[in-house]
Scaffold this active site. Structure first.
Site, short mmCIF file in Angstrom:
data_model
loop_
_atom_site.label_atom_id
_atom_site.label_comp_id
_atom_site.label_asym_id
_atom_site.label_seq_id
_atom_site.Cartn_x
_atom_site.Cartn_y
_atom_site.Cartn_z
N GLU B 44 0.87 -1.19 0.00
CA GLU B 44 0.00 0.00 0.00
C GLU B 44 0.90 1.24 0.00
O GLU B 44 1.49 1.58 1.02
CB GLU B 44 -0.91 -0.02 1.22
N LYS B 45 0.98 1.90 -1.15
CA LYS B 45 1.98 2.96 -1.33
C LYS B 45 1.76 4.19 -0.46
O LYS B 45 2.64 5.03 -0.34
CB LYS B 45 2.09 3.36 -2.80
N HIS B 46 0.56 4.34 0.12
CA HIS B 46 0.31 5.53 0.95
C HIS B 46 0.90 5.44 2.35
O HIS B 46 0.99 6.44 3.05
CB HIS B 46 -1.20 5.75 1.10
N HIS B 74 4.52 7.02 -5.31
CA HIS B 74 3.19 7.63 -5.32
C HIS B 74 3.15 8.69 -6.42
O HIS B 74 4.13 9.36 -6.66
CB HIS B 74 2.92 8.28 -3.94
N HIS B 80 -3.19 14.66 -7.98
CA HIS B 80 -2.99 13.55 -7.05
C HIS B 80 -1.57 13.57 -6.50
O HIS B 80 -0.61 13.32 -7.23
CB HIS B 80 -3.25 12.23 -7.80
N CYS B 144 -2.78 12.36 1.56
CA CYS B 144 -2.90 12.35 0.10
C CYS B 144 -4.12 13.20 -0.25
O CYS B 144 -5.18 13.02 0.36
CB CYS B 144 -3.09 10.91 -0.40
N HIS B 147 -6.80 10.61 -1.33
CA HIS B 147 -6.98 9.34 -0.61
C HIS B 147 -6.85 9.48 0.91
O HIS B 147 -6.67 8.48 1.61
CB HIS B 147 -6.01 8.28 -1.13
#
Lengths: 160, 160, 160, 160
Positions: B44-46, B74, B80, B144, B147
């Protein structure tokens, strides 16, 4: 119905947590969640108060005011002050929160002559204009430099 | 012993919450806690990654690096991007968290010629020097712009 | 007298600078000074407007409002928006400025569905309460994500 | 040629200003420009030092470190500390600066037991990764809570 029962279970969970773990414990497993505290702003001066209409007109700028120490003034010195207030919004039926704004209160009386000598103070209160076309919940977070993180929430609707 | 049972009950609570309420639900009663998400940063890149020694020397500046997208980059565009990373610390056996630092990543390619035209980008990674004389847990939070809020934690000790 | 002649020489200097160097030139020698622009807020929508009484009562909270686009609304999209407003104060006869507050306006319509889809917008306007016991000058700075840094100033006195 | 003569006139202007107006004077006419001070970081501990390659590879993340007190450590207490560092970039031949990043250093030793009791300190030094495809000038700004605003600049080129 489903919503009500979710509330009831949520309250049960809160009760269990309150009984078992001190809020703000430093277990890494507990997450940032465990760092925020809340309460009744009338008796706990750190709790942010969100003042705004409960009903917004879609797309129209609406003033939202967040205040710390609305009932009992919070100290404002270099040693003890509110550093910031941040405002979030999560649309109803969404799981993705937005940051609306972040406010740093920078002046707490310090000068080259020592702490509490400048006469300049920024009070922990801020008003902005926000526009939304959807209902949801505002969350206010605040940080006291020695008493940590505090939060409160206020739900709003959109006028038909 | 008490600590272990606290963990077990905490896990039970998490299980109940997970079963009942979707994470990030907009119930005002759930608090800001419900807005943060976490996961395995490899998939999960966040999820922020906190890199630092697990043992600090008391009072000595020690580099702490927080990275978003350490495994999978990201996106970084006006549409974004990672807006900020914030670092907190809560001393062991304390209930009062401190904000260590707050970092805004401001450049995401926009210019007067349109989005993604400036060639200028701030990557969501930051290193600072922190001193502490007590053990505890670092919490990294990240935002983010589409997100929402993400977190991770890392416990550190102090060298004898 | 000395003060007036200082103003005259300052104006001469400004005239020379204006004639010789384009404002905002990227000469490293020019300093951050060269990055800020100003103008008449009635015709230039980026210029911050500081609204507050010209006379403060010593030590009493006084509302200061800073607005971008007071006459002509500034765009508010992911591609083009006001990112922040910062407020400074420099006491009369002092050479040391204080930061009063720093405000990030975070929501510019973006969501997972694309730019300008969330319906959520933070307008570039903010009101806070400031206390001072000495006269001086407020400086407002603002940042447009594609048109750079803007400023304005307002002098205030203290009621006898 | 034109550029050289512009530098010479600029130096003359700086000389006139230095002779006439104390830097940091509170004339509202002087603008925020008048609030920033600079100097030799080896002798003046407030001046930010920008460390990075003088040549960037277009589009590749390149580490930029900004340090306050690189030669002589700056105090870090609730009464006297560096609050933030901000980094700007202005492309060569452009008049529009970009904010690259803004860093708040939040922990200065305060706790519920009093100032300088927490053992937790954030040092005024930060490293980030920046990408640019064009040459220009980085500007670092810093704020000391009692000694005001400081700046420095560093020009960079792009590898052919």
């Amino acid at each position: 119905m489903l919503r009500s029962s979710r509330y009831i279970v949520a309250l049960m969970v809160v009760a269990i947590v309150a009984a078992v773990a001190p809020i703000g414990s430093s277990d890494a497993s507990a997450g940032i969640a465990s760092l925020y505290r809340t309460g009744d702003w009338r008796s706990e001066k750190h709790v942010p108060v969100i003042d705004c209409p409960v009903e917004f007109k879609a797309g129209e700028p609406t003033t939202v005011t967040v205040t710390i120490g609305k009932e009992t003034e919070h100290p404002n010195t270099a040693a003890h002050h509110i550093r910031w207030i941040r405002l979030y919004f999560i649309p109803a039926d969404s799981t993705l929160p937005y940051e609306v704004a972040s406010f740093e209160f920078s002046a707490h009386g310090e000068s080259v002559l020592g702490t509490d000598t400048s006469t300049l103070y920024t009070d922990p209160k801020v008003s902005i204009d926000v526009r939304t076309g959807v209902p949801g919940v505002f969350y206010a977070a605040a940080y006291c430099n020695i008493h940590g993180l505090w939060e409160s929430a206020k739900a709003i609707t959109i006028a038909e």
